[in-house]
Design an enzyme around this catalytic site. Structure first.
Site, PDB file in Angstrom:
ATOM      1  N   PHE A 134       0.892  -1.156   0.000  1.00 18.54           N
ATOM      2  CA  PHE A 134       0.000   0.000   0.000  1.00 18.54           C
ATOM      3  C   PHE A 134       0.933   1.208   0.000  1.00 18.54           C
ATOM      4  O   PHE A 134       1.894   1.272   0.767  1.00 18.54           O
ATOM      5  CB  PHE A 134      -0.894  -0.012   1.246  1.00 18.54           C
ATOM      6  CG  PHE A 134      -1.876   1.125   1.267  1.00 18.54           C
ATOM      7  CD1 PHE A 134      -3.031   1.061   0.505  1.00 18.54           C
ATOM      8  CD2 PHE A 134      -1.641   2.257   2.029  1.00 18.54           C
ATOM      9  CE1 PHE A 134      -3.935   2.114   0.507  1.00 18.54           C
ATOM     10  CE2 PHE A 134      -2.543   3.310   2.029  1.00 18.54           C
ATOM     11  CZ  PHE A 134      -3.689   3.232   1.266  1.00 18.54           C
ATOM     12  N   LYS A 229     -10.464  -1.549   9.976  1.00 16.43           N
ATOM     13  CA  LYS A 229     -10.884  -2.564   9.008  1.00 16.43           C
ATOM     14  C   LYS A 229     -11.540  -3.716   9.779  1.00 16.43           C
ATOM     15  O   LYS A 229     -12.660  -3.572  10.265  1.00 16.43           O
ATOM     16  CB  LYS A 229      -9.693  -3.012   8.170  1.00 16.43           C
ATOM     17  CG  LYS A 229      -9.050  -1.854   7.361  1.00 16.43           C
ATOM     18  CD  LYS A 229      -7.896  -2.353   6.521  1.00 16.43           C
ATOM     19  CE  LYS A 229      -7.096  -1.196   5.920  1.00 16.43           C
ATOM     20  NZ  LYS A 229      -7.836  -0.426   4.925  1.00 16.43           N
TER      21      LYS A 229
END
Lengths: 402, 402
Positions: A134, A229
């Site tokens: 990421f 998340k």
């Protein structure tokens, strides 16, 4: 029986046998199939009441007294200890606070400094970083390299063992690839990094809360992760930092704020770092976001992460099966590994018009997300996604793709 | 008339003439005299309802869609623009996020890099830091110096002009001293720093929301501040970073997270910094704390900071007068300057047994705080503290000291 009715029946049977089916009612959900919990976890139903108490009573009535009386001051370590069992860490090694990016900076700079302090440390002039990371991890790693005088070398995880040498100071890796959902082999990569005399820093954003991590068991040096998340902490809830116990005394933070001082209220001009996990703190913790996270973590009470992993694999297996049945030939291709040992808790489908397809899926009540340029990403949160959801999502996808 | 009844009468007259008296009802207050708003501002009454909407509807119902639909993504700049007029900044120069400590690091490292990029920059090997600073600024400055290869030199603000030279890269100063309440001369110190060819970084934690700052007017280069004191943002609410518009293109952040990328959703491996204020962002913003702050800032609608300053000085003048009347001779000594031009919005009284005295004050409903080793600190927030509060606080203090 039609393929459709077979899959519906299968979904029903799988849901009936699901030992985690009961956790779903702890979340606020509607008739949408929410497969974006790997971006923002759903709201646990008891969180709003808890946040209200934090705002109205703890802030509004007790005000400054809450730093002691409501446990605000100790929240970063207390919540860290609550996350610890989910990632296989004993208590006293995780502290919550700041964003993942900021924690990557702390962890990587500290790792380089630890490597430097070893007898062989002076020649360790390289940091390896997951080339498929990421992006924020790569940007921050570049800054950490620049500020510690190291060279940053991007390497795909599979090639890390071959890239390690006595020049390697530290390696920053993702446990699960945010795009493809590939699960990297944390135990063997960590062992390889150690064999080269370097330190391993893991980013757990896409694995914590979805599968066992085993930080202590596998001797990970430092780790970071977000909590919004699979841990359902809420939008932008604070991240965490793990520093293995025997490395804590050598954790030399690039962000030594007053909260990481041995005597934070001594107001001393000289910096003496705190012992243990608090050394990873920086400034005043953001209490509202932090205590929402603390409340959200209660849904994990009595939930073994191994059961979550088993269901996650069953969900993604079933999704791949349903997609194969419903999607027109050749319209999508999975980029998520088939082997369980290489799969996180998401399925990523390559699709030429992914941006447009995701828009139409969302309009029809199936929420995943689009990752530039051509990926449909579906995250499966075992605490609240069921098998009927999976069948429906794949069926709607098939219809949209036609 | 006794001294007591004279002061009570005076307080009544001052309260009756107070043009800001109306803002008090916007806060949740009880019968306590709350003189600790310079540590944690009181709760604005409408904030709990707003936070509830963020949690229940924006997170719980809209979930991931709120990043766009509820304006989560743009919150850091939007809230920055809301703070801007309070510190004398035009829009587009302030971004909210992270803690003050983290923002000090960004600002100071960026300032050193700006100085370095000047023609005369190579010899600028020193950072000056306020020797009387709140400790975190000093610790972080030490780290910034270490990581940029500079020497850190602590200097009391009054001696900064004499300490400046062509070796100075940047200077980190506090607008108001956290302990004594002394207001430093931002315009002249900034001008002196500029005359030496260096950059001025100001910490506004104890001035923003209490007095006019005039960032643009006085040509300040970079500034940081917290939002949980006079801005009432809530416990640990995010801090902010100001980068003067003409310096934004040269702002080279040591924490270049994905939120500061020109194209944050492009997921590019190369880092291209965003233009303008967003370049000061790092990771995902903590939305709950941030939107509580945004709601809290609404109490400033229509409130001129000049009126706040006038009332603040009147409050502290009156407090000093009441203390002189009520406190036994020699028991306390003010360390806060008498001159208005040198006074922030607090009064600090040196008192041998300050820790014990503050405990007893709090028991009797007068909340200030104790600063190690011997300071009683009383903060005056003009939005909700009145003159009757001041008289009562001084009277109770007098009783406790006897």
């Amino acid at each position: 029986m039609s393929e459709h009715s077979t899959l519906v029946t299968r979904a029903g049977a799988l849901d009936a046998a699901d030992e985690l089916a009961g956790t779903r009612k702890q979340f606020v959900l509607d008739d949408v199939v929410y497969l974006d919990g790997n971006s923002l976890g759903a709201l646990p139903a008891h969180v709003p009441g808890r946040v209200e108490d934090v705002v109205r009573r703890q802030w509004g009535e007790l005000r400054i007294r809450s730093w002691d009386e409501s446990g605000w001051w100790t929240a970063p370590e207390r919540i860290g200890d609550r996350i610890a069992p989910l990632v296989g860490a004993a208590a006293g090694q995780i502290v919550v606070g700041d964003s993942t990016s900021v924690n990557v900076f702390k962890a990587l700079v500290a790792a380089v400094r630890m490597a430097e302090s070893e007898p062989t440390g002076s020649g360790r002039d390289e940091i390896l970083v997951d080339a498929t990371t990421f992006p924020t991890d790569g940007y921050i790693a570049e800054s950490a390299a620049r500020m510690t005088g190291r060279t940053l070398r991007p390497v795909v995880p599979a090639e890390v063992p071959g890239a390690l040498s006595d020049r390697t100071a530290a390696v920053l890796l993702n446990h699960v690839d945010y795009r493809t959902g590939r699960l990297h082999d944390l135990p063997s990569l960590t062992a390889a990094v150690h064999a080269a005399g370097a330190l391993a820093v893991w980013d757990l954003c896409h694995s914590a809360g979805a599968l066992p991590v085993g930080l202590d068991e596998h001797g990970v040096d430092l780790a970071v992760g977000c909590t919004y998340k699979y841990l359902n902490g809420g939008p932008g809830s604070p991240a965490y930092l793990y520093v293995r116990r025997d490395l804590q005394d050598r954790f030399d933070s690039p962000l030594p704020g007053w909260n990481s001082h041995a005597e934070p209220f001594g107001m001393r001009t000289d910096f003496e770092p705190a012992a243990g996990a608090p050394r990873g703190r920086v400034g005043t913790p953001d209490i509202l976001s932090m205590l929402a996270l603390e409340a959200a973590l209660e849904v994990w009470d009595g939930v073994p992460i191994e059961a979550v992993r088993a269901k996650s694999l069953a969900l993604t297996d079933f999704f791949l099966e349903c997609v194969a049945a419903y999607a027109p030939e050749g319209r999508v291709e999975s980029v998520t590994p088939v082997a369980h040992a290489e799969r996180g808790s998401q399925v990523a489908l390559r699709c030429e018009d992914a941006g447009d397809v995701m828009k139409r899926l969302i309009e029809r009540g199936v929420v995943g997300d689009f990752r530039h340029p051509d990926v449909l990403r579906f995250g499966f949160t075992p605490l609240y996604v069921g098998f009927a959801d999976v069948e429906r999502a794949a069926r709607v996808l098939g219809e949209v793709l036609r």
